[in-house]
Design a protein around this motif. Structure first.
Motif, PDB file in Angstrom:
ATOM      1  N   ILE A  21       0.921  -1.295   0.105  1.00  0.00           N
ATOM      2  CA  ILE A  21      -0.062   0.032  -0.045  1.00  0.00           C
ATOM      3  C   ILE A  21       0.962   1.436   0.090  1.00  0.00           C
ATOM      4  CG2 ILE A  21      -0.312   0.092   2.552  1.00  0.00           C
ATOM      5  CD1 ILE A  21      -3.030   0.776  -0.033  1.00  0.00           C
ATOM      6  N   ALA A  22       1.945   1.007   0.495  1.00  0.00           N
ATOM      7  CA  ALA A  22       2.956   2.355   0.614  1.00  0.00           C
ATOM      8  C   ALA A  22       3.143   3.027  -0.747  1.00  0.00           C
ATOM      9  CB  ALA A  22       4.245   1.985   1.080  1.00  0.00           C
ATOM     10  N   TYR A  23       3.241   2.101  -1.991  1.00  0.00           N
ATOM     11  CA  TYR A  23       3.502   2.466  -3.160  1.00  0.00           C
ATOM     12  C   TYR A  23       2.342   3.230  -3.786  1.00  0.00           C
ATOM     13  CZ  TYR A  23       7.439  -0.578  -3.602  1.00  0.00           C
ATOM     14  OH  TYR A  23       8.913  -1.048  -3.200  1.00  0.00           O
ATOM     15  N   THR A  24       1.164   2.898  -3.480  1.00  0.00           N
ATOM     16  CA  THR A  24      -0.026   3.354  -3.748  1.00  0.00           C
ATOM     17  C   THR A  24      -0.308   4.889  -3.077  1.00  0.00           C
ATOM     18  OG1 THR A  24      -1.285   1.175  -4.018  1.00  0.00           O
ATOM     19  CG2 THR A  24      -2.654   3.243  -3.962  1.00  0.00           C
ATOM     20  N   LEU A  34      -0.962   9.033   5.988  1.00  0.00           N
ATOM     21  CA  LEU A  34      -1.538   8.074   5.077  1.00  0.00           C
ATOM     22  C   LEU A  34      -1.196   6.771   5.236  1.00  0.00           C
ATOM     23  CD1 LEU A  34      -2.506  10.101   1.803  1.00  0.00           C
ATOM     24  CD2 LEU A  34      -4.113   9.715   3.690  1.00  0.00           C
ATOM     25  N   CYS A  35       0.070   6.395   5.440  1.00  0.00           N
ATOM     26  CA  CYS A  35       0.315   5.277   5.638  1.00  0.00           C
ATOM     27  C   CYS A  35      -0.072   4.791   7.062  1.00  0.00           C
ATOM     28  CB  CYS A  35       2.149   5.129   5.456  1.00  0.00           C
ATOM     29  SG  CYS A  35       2.641   5.204   3.642  1.00  0.00           S
ATOM     30  N   ALA A  36       0.237   5.575   7.984  1.00  0.00           N
ATOM     31  CA  ALA A  36      -0.257   5.158   9.319  1.00  0.00           C
ATOM     32  C   ALA A  36      -1.728   4.975   9.493  1.00  0.00           C
ATOM     33  CB  ALA A  36       0.123   6.344  10.301  1.00  0.00           C
ATOM     34  N   TYR A  37      -2.503   5.695   8.530  1.00  0.00           N
ATOM     35  CA  TYR A  37      -4.129   5.505   8.757  1.00  0.00           C
ATOM     36  C   TYR A  37      -4.269   4.196   8.017  1.00  0.00           C
ATOM     37  CZ  TYR A  37      -5.101  10.345  10.237  1.00  0.00           C
ATOM     38  OH  TYR A  37      -5.184  11.416  10.988  1.00  0.00           O
ATOM     39  N   THR A  38      -3.655   3.633   7.014  1.00  0.00           N
ATOM     40  CA  THR A  38      -3.862   2.509   6.270  1.00  0.00           C
ATOM     41  C   THR A  38      -3.549   1.176   7.166  1.00  0.00           C
ATOM     42  OG1 THR A  38      -1.336   2.098   5.490  1.00  0.00           O
ATOM     43  CG2 THR A  38      -3.610   3.422   4.032  1.00  0.00           C
ATOM     44  N   SER A  47      -3.322   7.605  16.433  1.00  0.00           N
ATOM     45  CA  SER A  47      -2.753   8.550  17.565  1.00  0.00           C
ATOM     46  C   SER A  47      -1.390   9.173  16.855  1.00  0.00           C
ATOM     47  CB  SER A  47      -2.542   7.780  18.769  1.00  0.00           C
ATOM     48  OG  SER A  47      -1.749   8.159  19.652  1.00  0.00           O
ATOM     49  N   GLY A  48      -1.281  10.536  17.354  1.00  0.00           N
ATOM     50  CA  GLY A  48       0.074  11.245  16.672  1.00  0.00           C
ATOM     51  C   GLY A  48       1.297  10.758  17.617  1.00  0.00           C
ATOM     52  N   ARG A  49       0.917  10.367  18.720  1.00  0.00           N
ATOM     53  CA  ARG A  49       2.190   9.513  19.597  1.00  0.00           C
ATOM     54  C   ARG A  49       2.520   8.265  19.164  1.00  0.00           C
ATOM     55  NH1 ARG A  49       1.557  11.587  25.835  1.00  0.00           N
ATOM     56  NH2 ARG A  49       1.259  13.549  25.058  1.00  0.00           N
ATOM     57  N   LYS A  50       1.722   7.306  18.616  1.00  0.00           N
ATOM     58  CA  LYS A  50       1.714   6.215  17.961  1.00  0.00           C
ATOM     59  C   LYS A  50       2.386   6.197  16.504  1.00  0.00           C
ATOM     60  CE  LYS A  50      -1.638   3.636  20.624  1.00  0.00           C
ATOM     61  NZ  LYS A  50      -2.382   2.563  20.504  1.00  0.00           N
ATOM     62  N   ILE A  51       2.024   7.322  16.057  1.00  0.00           N
ATOM     63  CA  ILE A  51       2.636   7.406  14.456  1.00  0.00           C
ATOM     64  C   ILE A  51       4.171   7.782  14.862  1.00  0.00           C
ATOM     65  CG2 ILE A  51       2.643   9.130  12.616  1.00  0.00           C
ATOM     66  CD1 ILE A  51      -0.295   9.064  12.880  1.00  0.00           C
ATOM     67  N   GLU A  52       4.333   8.565  15.743  1.00  0.00           N
ATOM     68  CA  GLU A  52       5.854   9.024  16.215  1.00  0.00           C
ATOM     69  C   GLU A  52       6.473   7.775  16.267  1.00  0.00           C
ATOM     70  OE1 GLU A  52       8.149  12.019  19.353  1.00  0.00           O
ATOM     71  OE2 GLU A  52       6.220  11.102  19.787  1.00  0.00           O
TER      72      GLU A  52
END
Length: 77
Positions: free
Chosen positions: A25-28, A63-67, A72-77
């Protein structure tokens, strides 16, 4: 002014066992964000202060984190 970045920059040695599959999905997400015209990001430009990260790069990360169902901003970090 934004900090310069490229998708082809490699600083750290890569482990060849960790590769993305061709249908990841990262390529998309990358293609989707790169298809947005540069003029859409003009309103984020600032002449003062420290240069910010490019909105394209930040959008790709979010977007990659949402997929992956990480909202959460902290978990994305």
């Amino acid at each position: 002014m934004f900090k310069h970045y490229t998708m082809n920059q490699v600083i750290l040695p890569l482990d060849l066992e960790i590769k993305l599959q061709e249908n990841d999905i990262a390529y998309t997400v990358n293609e989707l964000v790169e298809s947005i015209p540069e003029e859409a990001f003009d309103r984020f430009l600032r002449d003062t202060g420290c240069p910010a990260y490019h909105p394209r790069m930040m959008m790709k990360i979010i977007l990659c984190a949402y997929t992956q169902s990480v909202f959460s901003g902290r978990k994305i970090e």
